[in-house]
Design a protein around this motif. Structure first.
Motif, PDB file in Angstrom:
ATOM      1  N   THR A 118       0.849  -1.186   0.000  1.00  0.00           N
ATOM      2  CA  THR A 118       0.000   0.000   0.000  1.00  0.00           C
ATOM      3  C   THR A 118       0.885   1.236   0.000  1.00  0.00           C
ATOM      4  O   THR A 118       1.805   1.343   0.818  1.00  0.00           O
ATOM      5  CB  THR A 118      -0.924  -0.002   1.235  1.00  0.00           C
ATOM      6  OG1 THR A 118      -1.664  -1.226   1.268  1.00  0.00           O
ATOM      7  CG2 THR A 118      -1.890   1.180   1.190  1.00  0.00           C
ATOM      8  N   PHE A 119       0.613   2.154  -0.916  1.00  0.00           N
ATOM      9  CA  PHE A 119       1.409   3.364  -1.078  1.00  0.00           C
ATOM     10  C   PHE A 119       0.589   4.579  -0.651  1.00  0.00           C
ATOM     11  O   PHE A 119      -0.460   4.855  -1.231  1.00  0.00           O
ATOM     12  CB  PHE A 119       1.832   3.523  -2.535  1.00  0.00           C
ATOM     13  CG  PHE A 119       2.822   2.489  -3.004  1.00  0.00           C
ATOM     14  CD1 PHE A 119       4.173   2.806  -3.133  1.00  0.00           C
ATOM     15  CD2 PHE A 119       2.402   1.207  -3.322  1.00  0.00           C
ATOM     16  CE1 PHE A 119       5.091   1.856  -3.560  1.00  0.00           C
ATOM     17  CE2 PHE A 119       3.316   0.244  -3.759  1.00  0.00           C
ATOM     18  CZ  PHE A 119       4.656   0.572  -3.882  1.00  0.00           C
ATOM     19  N   PHE A 120       1.086   5.287   0.362  1.00  0.00           N
ATOM     20  CA  PHE A 120       0.438   6.523   0.804  1.00  0.00           C
ATOM     21  C   PHE A 120       1.152   7.675   0.116  1.00  0.00           C
ATOM     22  O   PHE A 120       2.298   8.011   0.439  1.00  0.00           O
ATOM     23  CB  PHE A 120       0.485   6.621   2.329  1.00  0.00           C
ATOM     24  CG  PHE A 120      -0.412   5.617   2.985  1.00  0.00           C
ATOM     25  CD1 PHE A 120      -1.760   5.882   3.153  1.00  0.00           C
ATOM     26  CD2 PHE A 120       0.089   4.382   3.374  1.00  0.00           C
ATOM     27  CE1 PHE A 120      -2.601   4.937   3.727  1.00  0.00           C
ATOM     28  CE2 PHE A 120      -0.749   3.422   3.944  1.00  0.00           C
ATOM     29  CZ  PHE A 120      -2.098   3.703   4.118  1.00  0.00           C
ATOM     30  N   CYS A 121       0.467   8.260  -0.852  1.00  0.00           N
ATOM     31  CA  CYS A 121       1.091   9.180  -1.802  1.00  0.00           C
ATOM     32  C   CYS A 121       0.803  10.642  -1.491  1.00  0.00           C
ATOM     33  O   CYS A 121      -0.316  10.999  -1.117  1.00  0.00           O
ATOM     34  CB  CYS A 121       0.603   8.864  -3.217  1.00  0.00           C
ATOM     35  SG  CYS A 121       1.000   7.185  -3.767  1.00  0.00           S
ATOM     36  N   ILE A 122       1.807  11.471  -1.674  1.00  0.00           N
ATOM     37  CA  ILE A 122       1.666  12.916  -1.549  1.00  0.00           C
ATOM     38  C   ILE A 122       1.089  13.461  -2.849  1.00  0.00           C
ATOM     39  O   ILE A 122       1.574  13.124  -3.938  1.00  0.00           O
ATOM     40  CB  ILE A 122       3.023  13.567  -1.249  1.00  0.00           C
ATOM     41  CG1 ILE A 122       3.558  13.071   0.105  1.00  0.00           C
ATOM     42  CG2 ILE A 122       2.910  15.092  -1.251  1.00  0.00           C
ATOM     43  CD1 ILE A 122       4.982  13.500   0.389  1.00  0.00           C
ATOM     44  N   GLY A 123       0.082  14.307  -2.745  1.00  0.00           N
ATOM     45  CA  GLY A 123      -0.595  14.814  -3.932  1.00  0.00           C
ATOM     46  C   GLY A 123       0.332  15.495  -4.919  1.00  0.00           C
ATOM     47  O   GLY A 123       0.236  15.291  -6.131  1.00  0.00           O
ATOM     48  N   GLU A 124       1.235  16.320  -4.420  1.00  0.00           N
ATOM     49  CA  GLU A 124       2.183  17.001  -5.299  1.00  0.00           C
ATOM     50  C   GLU A 124       3.017  16.007  -6.093  1.00  0.00           C
ATOM     51  O   GLU A 124       3.292  16.219  -7.284  1.00  0.00           O
ATOM     52  CB  GLU A 124       3.108  17.908  -4.487  1.00  0.00           C
ATOM     53  CG  GLU A 124       2.500  19.233  -4.086  1.00  0.00           C
ATOM     54  CD  GLU A 124       3.534  20.185  -3.521  1.00  0.00           C
ATOM     55  OE1 GLU A 124       3.379  21.404  -3.695  1.00  0.00           O
ATOM     56  OE2 GLU A 124       4.506  19.696  -2.901  1.00  0.00           O
ATOM     57  N   ASN A 125       3.420  14.941  -5.441  1.00  0.00           N
ATOM     58  CA  ASN A 125       4.237  13.936  -6.132  1.00  0.00           C
ATOM     59  C   ASN A 125       3.428  13.159  -7.162  1.00  0.00           C
ATOM     60  O   ASN A 125       3.966  12.746  -8.197  1.00  0.00           O
ATOM     61  CB  ASN A 125       4.875  12.990  -5.123  1.00  0.00           C
ATOM     62  CG  ASN A 125       5.986  13.654  -4.326  1.00  0.00           C
ATOM     63  OD1 ASN A 125       6.538  14.672  -4.752  1.00  0.00           O
ATOM     64  ND2 ASN A 125       6.325  13.102  -3.177  1.00  0.00           N
ATOM     65  N   ILE A 126       2.154  12.952  -6.886  1.00  0.00           N
ATOM     66  CA  ILE A 126       1.299  12.308  -7.883  1.00  0.00           C
ATOM     67  C   ILE A 126       1.215  13.178  -9.132  1.00  0.00           C
ATOM     68  O   ILE A 126       1.344  12.692 -10.257  1.00  0.00           O
ATOM     69  CB  ILE A 126      -0.116  12.050  -7.327  1.00  0.00           C
ATOM     70  CG1 ILE A 126      -0.072  11.068  -6.146  1.00  0.00           C
ATOM     71  CG2 ILE A 126      -1.031  11.511  -8.427  1.00  0.00           C
ATOM     72  CD1 ILE A 126      -1.405  10.910  -5.447  1.00  0.00           C
ATOM     73  N   GLN A 127       1.000  14.464  -8.939  1.00  0.00           N
ATOM     74  CA  GLN A 127       0.891  15.383 -10.073  1.00  0.00           C
ATOM     75  C   GLN A 127       2.173  15.422 -10.897  1.00  0.00           C
ATOM     76  O   GLN A 127       2.141  15.458 -12.126  1.00  0.00           O
ATOM     77  CB  GLN A 127       0.547  16.787  -9.584  1.00  0.00           C
ATOM     78  CG  GLN A 127      -0.883  16.938  -9.092  1.00  0.00           C
ATOM     79  CD  GLN A 127      -1.207  18.354  -8.674  1.00  0.00           C
ATOM     80  OE1 GLN A 127      -0.337  19.098  -8.188  1.00  0.00           O
ATOM     81  NE2 GLN A 127      -2.447  18.768  -8.867  1.00  0.00           N
ATOM     82  N   GLU A 128       3.305  15.422 -10.224  1.00  0.00           N
ATOM     83  CA  GLU A 128       4.589  15.526 -10.909  1.00  0.00           C
ATOM     84  C   GLU A 128       5.027  14.200 -11.543  1.00  0.00           C
ATOM     85  O   GLU A 128       5.814  14.208 -12.497  1.00  0.00           O
ATOM     86  CB  GLU A 128       5.658  16.005  -9.926  1.00  0.00           C
ATOM     87  CG  GLU A 128       5.445  17.431  -9.433  1.00  0.00           C
ATOM     88  CD  GLU A 128       6.444  17.836  -8.374  1.00  0.00           C
ATOM     89  OE1 GLU A 128       7.381  17.048  -8.114  1.00  0.00           O
ATOM     90  OE2 GLU A 128       6.300  18.936  -7.816  1.00  0.00           O
ATOM     91  N   ASN A 129       4.525  13.104 -11.006  1.00  0.00           N
ATOM     92  CA  ASN A 129       4.995  11.785 -11.451  1.00  0.00           C
ATOM     93  C   ASN A 129       3.809  10.858 -11.724  1.00  0.00           C
ATOM     94  O   ASN A 129       3.730   9.749 -11.215  1.00  0.00           O
ATOM     95  CB  ASN A 129       5.921  11.166 -10.392  1.00  0.00           C
ATOM     96  CG  ASN A 129       7.052  12.099 -10.001  1.00  0.00           C
ATOM     97  OD1 ASN A 129       7.900  12.438 -10.813  1.00  0.00           O
ATOM     98  ND2 ASN A 129       7.056  12.526  -8.747  1.00  0.00           N
ATOM     99  N   ARG A 130       2.889  11.336 -12.524  1.00  0.00           N
ATOM    100  CA  ARG A 130       1.647  10.619 -12.788  1.00  0.00           C
ATOM    101  C   ARG A 130       1.894   9.222 -13.350  1.00  0.00           C
ATOM    102  O   ARG A 130       1.210   8.267 -12.983  1.00  0.00           O
ATOM    103  CB  ARG A 130       0.777  11.429 -13.748  1.00  0.00           C
ATOM    104  CG  ARG A 130      -0.477  10.739 -14.210  1.00  0.00           C
ATOM    105  CD  ARG A 130      -1.444  10.422 -13.078  1.00  0.00           C
ATOM    106  NE  ARG A 130      -2.066  11.589 -12.507  1.00  0.00           N
ATOM    107  CZ  ARG A 130      -3.090  11.538 -11.645  1.00  0.00           C
ATOM    108  NH1 ARG A 130      -3.572  10.364 -11.260  1.00  0.00           N
ATOM    109  NH2 ARG A 130      -3.612  12.645 -11.164  1.00  0.00           N
ATOM    110  N   ALA A 131       2.874   9.073 -14.214  1.00  0.00           N
ATOM    111  CA  ALA A 131       3.137   7.762 -14.825  1.00  0.00           C
ATOM    112  C   ALA A 131       3.562   6.741 -13.776  1.00  0.00           C
ATOM    113  O   ALA A 131       3.175   5.565 -13.845  1.00  0.00           O
ATOM    114  CB  ALA A 131       4.203   7.881 -15.913  1.00  0.00           C
TER     115      ALA A 131
END
Length: 207
Positions: A56-69
């Motif tokens: 399970t990955f708890f993701c930071i929103g900013e990092n999702i936006q920058e690294n969508r792939a």
């Protein structure tokens, strides 16, 4: 050295938070905070795939936006994801409304997600009451300490192995500062318990 196993006092004080999970067979719940980060999260995904493990990955929103792939690769590989706020806010030192706004901003990016982990494990009661209306707050049984620059990774591995049991939720970080320690601990930790018949599952809780 910051190596931490949650004690019964925390679990009693925050009974609505999830600290570990019951398991019918020997099961460990690997969790990763602070990604997704190119190459680092990719390393984790390679380790998981090689060992037929889910996490399970708890993701930071900013990092999702920058690294969508990279984020989409996590999902495509069958792992669970959770909200870790948009900007990795410390709830104890953040105004309640600002914290919830940040939580909601991240949620807009991953609308189907109902898991949340507060950054640093720090969240005020009022903040948690609002989050719990829609999400399950996932804490941990063990923190690996992989983010510490002065960590003795070998000792950390021994600590994690010693305190793991079936149902343990363990925290690693797919972040730049944690990579050196995480890349040492994680493969050896998985190998140790895989040889002993444990399986590694993602957290998938129904409301």
């Amino acid at each position: 050295m910051f190596l931490y196993k949650s004690n019964i006092l925390f679990k009693t004080y925050y009974p609505k938070f999830i600290w570990d999970l019951p398991a019918i067979k020997p099961t460990i719940y690997l969790t990763f905070d602070d990604g997704p980060i190119p190459e680092i999260t990719d390393f984790v995904l390679e380790q998981l795939e090689f060992n037929e493990a889910k996490a399970t990955f708890f993701c930071i929103g900013e990092n999702i936006q920058e690294n969508r792939a990279v984020f989409e690769k996590i999902v495509a590989n069958g792992h669970s994801v959770g909200n870790h706020t948009m900007n990795h806010l410390n709830g104890w030192s953040t105004d309640n409304q600002l914290y919830i706004n940040d939580f909601n901003e991240c949620q807009l990016i991953i609308p189907e997600v109902n898991l949340f982990r507060p950054p640093y494990g720090k969240i005020k009661k009022k903040q948690s009451e609002i989050v719990l209306k829609t999400h399950q707050i996932i804490m941990w049984d063990i923190v690996s300490g992989d983010f510490l620059s002065d960590l003795n990774a070998e000792n950390a591995l021994k600590f994690c192995i010693k305190h793991t049991r079936s149902g343990t939720i363990i925290v690693f970080h797919d972040s730049i500062k944690a990579f050196k320690n995480m890349s040492y601990i994680l493969p050896r930790y998985i190998e140790h318990f895989k040889e002993r018949g444990f399986v590694f599952e993602s957290i998938n809780l129904l409301k």
